[in-house]
Design a protein around this motif. Structure first.
Motif, PDB file in Angstrom:
ATOM      1  N   ASN A  25       0.944  -1.014  -0.073  1.00 54.60           N
ATOM      2  CA  ASN A  25       0.117  -0.145  -0.068  1.00 54.60           C
ATOM      3  C   ASN A  25       0.931   1.353  -0.067  1.00 54.60           C
ATOM      4  OD1 ASN A  25      -3.044  -0.877   0.491  1.00 54.60           O
ATOM      5  ND2 ASN A  25      -1.690  -2.413   1.639  1.00 54.60           N
ATOM      6  N   LYS A  26       1.980   1.301  -0.662  1.00 56.01           N
ATOM      7  CA  LYS A  26       3.132   2.515  -0.740  1.00 56.01           C
ATOM      8  C   LYS A  26       2.282   3.662  -1.101  1.00 56.01           C
ATOM      9  CE  LYS A  26       6.025   2.532  -4.205  1.00 56.01           C
ATOM     10  NZ  LYS A  26       7.163   2.274  -4.965  1.00 56.01           N
ATOM     11  N   ASP A  27       2.512   4.671  -0.315  1.00 56.40           N
ATOM     12  CA  ASP A  27       2.100   6.190  -0.517  1.00 56.40           C
ATOM     13  C   ASP A  27       0.712   6.032  -0.166  1.00 56.40           C
ATOM     14  OD1 ASP A  27       4.494   6.868  -2.066  1.00 56.40           O
ATOM     15  OD2 ASP A  27       3.672   6.220  -3.782  1.00 56.40           O
ATOM     16  N   VAL A  58       4.565  -0.385  18.503  1.00 55.41           N
ATOM     17  CA  VAL A  58       5.824  -1.025  18.754  1.00 55.41           C
ATOM     18  C   VAL A  58       6.606  -1.657  17.509  1.00 55.41           C
ATOM     19  CG1 VAL A  58       6.519  -2.977  20.070  1.00 55.41           C
ATOM     20  CG2 VAL A  58       4.973  -1.489  21.121  1.00 55.41           C
ATOM     21  N   TYR A  59       5.655  -2.395  16.758  1.00 47.78           N
ATOM     22  CA  TYR A  59       6.421  -2.944  15.591  1.00 47.78           C
ATOM     23  C   TYR A  59       6.731  -2.092  14.614  1.00 47.78           C
ATOM     24  CZ  TYR A  59       5.867  -7.711  17.080  1.00 47.78           C
ATOM     25  OH  TYR A  59       5.977  -8.972  17.476  1.00 47.78           O
ATOM     26  N   ILE A  60       6.194  -0.728  14.482  1.00 47.72           N
ATOM     27  CA  ILE A  60       6.730   0.080  13.524  1.00 47.72           C
ATOM     28  C   ILE A  60       8.134   0.872  14.296  1.00 47.72           C
ATOM     29  CG2 ILE A  60       6.529   2.933  12.809  1.00 47.72           C
ATOM     30  CD1 ILE A  60       4.765   1.000  11.500  1.00 47.72           C
ATOM     31  N   ARG A  61       8.299   0.865  15.490  1.00 50.66           N
ATOM     32  CA  ARG A  61       9.458   1.064  16.031  1.00 50.66           C
ATOM     33  C   ARG A  61      10.802   0.199  15.916  1.00 50.66           C
ATOM     34  NH1 ARG A  61       6.320   2.913  20.426  1.00 50.66           N
ATOM     35  NH2 ARG A  61       7.131   1.121  21.837  1.00 50.66           N
ATOM     36  N   PHE A  62      10.450  -1.113  15.697  1.00 53.82           N
ATOM     37  CA  PHE A  62      11.362  -2.180  15.357  1.00 53.82           C
ATOM     38  C   PHE A  62      11.756  -2.048  13.987  1.00 53.82           C
ATOM     39  CE2 PHE A  62       8.965  -5.402  18.519  1.00 53.82           C
ATOM     40  CZ  PHE A  62       9.826  -4.573  19.703  1.00 53.82           C
ATOM     41  N   LEU A  63      10.745  -1.757  13.012  1.00 52.79           N
ATOM     42  CA  LEU A  63      10.941  -1.593  11.641  1.00 52.79           C
ATOM     43  C   LEU A  63      12.036  -0.468  11.365  1.00 52.79           C
ATOM     44  CD1 LEU A  63       7.666  -2.649   9.741  1.00 52.79           C
ATOM     45  CD2 LEU A  63       9.980  -3.864   9.821  1.00 52.79           C
ATOM     46  N   ARG A  64      11.490   0.537  11.995  1.00 45.71           N
ATOM     47  CA  ARG A  64      12.480   1.870  11.891  1.00 45.71           C
ATOM     48  C   ARG A  64      13.851   1.636  12.480  1.00 45.71           C
ATOM     49  NH1 ARG A  64       7.798   6.296  13.447  1.00 45.71           N
ATOM     50  NH2 ARG A  64       7.148   7.028  11.398  1.00 45.71           N
ATOM     51  N   ASP A 113      16.732   3.823  10.708  1.00 47.91           N
ATOM     52  CA  ASP A 113      17.724   4.359  11.628  1.00 47.91           C
ATOM     53  C   ASP A 113      19.135   3.611  11.322  1.00 47.91           C
ATOM     54  OD1 ASP A 113      16.087   5.585  13.033  1.00 47.91           O
ATOM     55  OD2 ASP A 113      15.834   4.369  14.762  1.00 47.91           O
ATOM     56  N   ALA A 114      18.909   2.198  10.928  1.00 41.43           N
ATOM     57  CA  ALA A 114      20.323   1.444  10.593  1.00 41.43           C
ATOM     58  C   ALA A 114      20.856   1.760   9.159  1.00 41.43           C
ATOM     59  CB  ALA A 114      19.870   0.046  10.380  1.00 41.43           C
ATOM     60  N   PHE A 115      20.097   2.278   8.289  1.00 45.75           N
ATOM     61  CA  PHE A 115      20.650   2.974   7.047  1.00 45.75           C
ATOM     62  C   PHE A 115      20.619   4.195   6.784  1.00 45.75           C
ATOM     63  CE2 PHE A 115      19.554  -1.491   6.688  1.00 45.75           C
ATOM     64  CZ  PHE A 115      20.764  -2.245   5.945  1.00 45.75           C
ATOM     65  N   GLY A 116      20.235   5.077   7.555  1.00 45.59           N
ATOM     66  CA  GLY A 116      19.923   6.380   7.457  1.00 45.59           C
ATOM     67  C   GLY A 116      18.873   7.082   6.276  1.00 45.59           C
ATOM     68  N   LEU A 117      17.608   6.172   6.790  1.00 47.49           N
ATOM     69  CA  LEU A 117      16.617   6.594   5.575  1.00 47.49           C
ATOM     70  C   LEU A 117      15.469   7.169   6.309  1.00 47.49           C
ATOM     71  CD1 LEU A 117      16.641   2.922   4.012  1.00 47.49           C
ATOM     72  CD2 LEU A 117      17.469   5.019   3.221  1.00 47.49           C
ATOM     73  N   LYS A 118      14.554   7.591   5.572  1.00 43.73           N
ATOM     74  CA  LYS A 118      13.349   8.098   6.086  1.00 43.73           C
ATOM     75  C   LYS A 118      12.138   7.566   5.133  1.00 43.73           C
ATOM     76  CE  LYS A 118      10.461  10.575   8.832  1.00 43.73           C
ATOM     77  NZ  LYS A 118      10.280  10.040  10.402  1.00 43.73           N
ATOM     78  N   LEU A 119      11.678   6.322   5.374  1.00 39.66           N
ATOM     79  CA  LEU A 119      10.597   5.583   4.509  1.00 39.66           C
ATOM     80  C   LEU A 119       9.466   5.429   5.332  1.00 39.66           C
ATOM     81  CD1 LEU A 119      12.998   3.097   2.951  1.00 39.66           C
ATOM     82  CD2 LEU A 119      12.201   5.220   2.115  1.00 39.66           C
ATOM     83  N   ILE A 120       9.364   5.164   6.346  1.00 36.78           N
ATOM     84  CA  ILE A 120       8.278   4.960   7.286  1.00 36.78           C
ATOM     85  C   ILE A 120       7.915   6.475   8.041  1.00 36.78           C
ATOM     86  CG2 ILE A 120       7.178   3.422   9.032  1.00 36.78           C
ATOM     87  CD1 ILE A 120       9.243   1.276   8.481  1.00 36.78           C
ATOM     88  N   VAL A 177      -3.797   9.726  12.536  1.00 38.81           N
ATOM     89  CA  VAL A 177      -4.195   8.591  11.654  1.00 38.81           C
ATOM     90  C   VAL A 177      -3.592   7.317  11.662  1.00 38.81           C
ATOM     91  CG1 VAL A 177      -4.839   8.251   9.043  1.00 38.81           C
ATOM     92  CG2 VAL A 177      -4.727  10.721  10.182  1.00 38.81           C
ATOM     93  N   GLY A 178      -2.209   7.342  11.039  1.00 39.05           N
ATOM     94  CA  GLY A 178      -1.607   6.099  11.349  1.00 39.05           C
ATOM     95  C   GLY A 178      -0.249   6.191  10.478  1.00 39.05           C
ATOM     96  N   TYR A 179       0.337   5.241   9.559  1.00 38.05           N
ATOM     97  CA  TYR A 179       1.353   5.086   8.794  1.00 38.05           C
ATOM     98  C   TYR A 179       1.340   5.119   7.551  1.00 38.05           C
ATOM     99  CZ  TYR A 179       2.818   4.713  13.847  1.00 38.05           C
ATOM    100  OH  TYR A 179       3.034   4.807  15.365  1.00 38.05           O
ATOM    101  N   VAL A 180       2.646   5.460   6.803  1.00 32.71           N
ATOM    102  CA  VAL A 180       2.491   5.511   5.264  1.00 32.71           C
ATOM    103  C   VAL A 180       4.188   5.009   4.955  1.00 32.71           C
ATOM    104  CG1 VAL A 180       2.736   7.945   5.012  1.00 32.71           C
ATOM    105  CG2 VAL A 180       2.411   6.314   3.127  1.00 32.71           C
ATOM    106  N   ILE A 181       4.358   4.335   4.146  1.00 28.22           N
ATOM    107  CA  ILE A 181       5.731   4.011   3.578  1.00 28.22           C
ATOM    108  C   ILE A 181       5.962   4.768   2.118  1.00 28.22           C
ATOM    109  CG2 ILE A 181       5.303   1.876   2.469  1.00 28.22           C
ATOM    110  CD1 ILE A 181       8.303   1.031   3.187  1.00 28.22           C
ATOM    111  N   LYS A 182       6.686   5.540   1.955  1.00 22.32           N
ATOM    112  CA  LYS A 182       6.950   6.133   0.743  1.00 22.32           C
ATOM    113  C   LYS A 182       8.592   6.837   0.586  1.00 22.32           C
ATOM    114  CE  LYS A 182       5.412  10.588   2.771  1.00 22.32           C
ATOM    115  NZ  LYS A 182       4.468  11.721   2.690  1.00 22.32           N
ATOM    116  N   GLU A 183       8.721   7.240  -0.783  1.00 24.41           N
ATOM    117  CA  GLU A 183      10.066   7.593  -0.856  1.00 24.41           C
ATOM    118  C   GLU A 183      10.198   8.803   0.042  1.00 24.41           C
ATOM    119  OE1 GLU A 183      12.136   6.185  -3.150  1.00 24.41           O
ATOM    120  OE2 GLU A 183      10.482   5.302  -4.262  1.00 24.41           O
ATOM    121  N   GLU A 184      11.568   8.919   0.281  1.00 28.70           N
ATOM    122  CA  GLU A 184      12.111  10.264   1.181  1.00 28.70           C
ATOM    123  C   GLU A 184      11.679  11.468   0.421  1.00 28.70           C
ATOM    124  OE1 GLU A 184      15.910   9.408   3.431  1.00 28.70           O
ATOM    125  OE2 GLU A 184      16.138   8.302   1.757  1.00 28.70           O
TER     126      GLU A 184
END
Length: 224
Positions: free
Chosen positions: A165-167, A193-199, A204-211, A217-224
């Motif tokens: 469900n990207k974007d 809790v699981y969103i924190r695990f994924l982040r 955090d591990a790769f210096g990204l901002k995807l989630i 409302v909630g969460y979305v995954i998308k390009e930086e």
């Protein structure tokens, strides 16, 4: 050709009842009455789904699941009288696709089977991706910039649903229903809790901002 289901259950009367119901619905069924035989059959291939009891002689259902997941991603639905949240989380995190507690209505079990098989048949060979993150669903593998990322079953399922469900912004309730199941007993903060695990493992591990969090409302995954 109808789907083949392996039923691993040591209660012979229950196993016979479930077998008859599944055959009536058109499934091909093979039974195992202990964990060791169940694991042997599951690893032999040719099955579309495993129904797996937890309390089994010779090898417990949890041990069967752990060993099976080393070599196969065949869908597994756990059947058990152990209905605590801890037991459910342990089973799902070990690689189960769903969890049905005894006693259950056969109609519910059949609905769960249809849902898991639909999900299996709907899997695409094309990888899911956002930015440098690539998920291969069939191989159960996540890569970032060519580096493999180890995720638990639940982390993988949550990430997969976000990628599918990207974007699109997904509410916590929608994520709970899709990833944990409609009968999950717990708070919506399980998603947080699981969103924190994924982040931690991805952003955090790769210096990204995807989630991304959409406040209120909630969460979305998308390009930086």
């Amino acid at each position: 050709m109808s789907e083949r289901i392996l039923l691993v259950e040591d209660e012979e009367k229950l196993a016979r009842m479930v077998e008859l119901e599944l055959k009536y619905e058109g499934y091909q069924v093979e039974k195992a009455l202990d964990g060791r035989k169940g694991l042997e059959l599951a690893l032999s291939g040719g099955f579309d789904l495993v129904l797996l009891d937890i309390m089994l002689p010779q090898l417990s259902g949890m041990e069967v699941l752990r060993r099976l997941r080393r070599e196969s991603q065949i869908p597994v639905i756990m059947l058990t009288a152990r209905d605590s949240v801890v037991d459910k989380v342990a089973g799902l995190d070990s690689g189960a696709d769903d969890y049905v507690t005894k006693p259950f209505a056969i109609e519910e079990l059949l609905a769960r089977i249809r849902a898991v098989l639909r999900n299996k048949s709907g899997q695409s060979g094309a990888p899911l991706a956002v930015g440098p993150l690539v998920m291969d669903v069939e191989k159960h593998q996540v890569m970032v910039r060519g580096q493999s990322v180890e995720l638990t079953k639940k982390e993988f399922d949550l990430l997969r649903h976000l990628l599918e469900n990207k974007d699109r912004v997904l509410t916590r309730e929608a994520l709970l229903d899709a990833v944990w199941g409609f009968d999950f007993v717990g708070e919506t903060n399980s998603v947080d809790v699981y969103i924190r695990f994924l982040r931690s493992k991805l952003d955090d591990a790769f210096g990204l901002k995807l989630i991304h969090t959409v406040r209120g409302v909630g969460y979305v995954i998308k390009e930086e």
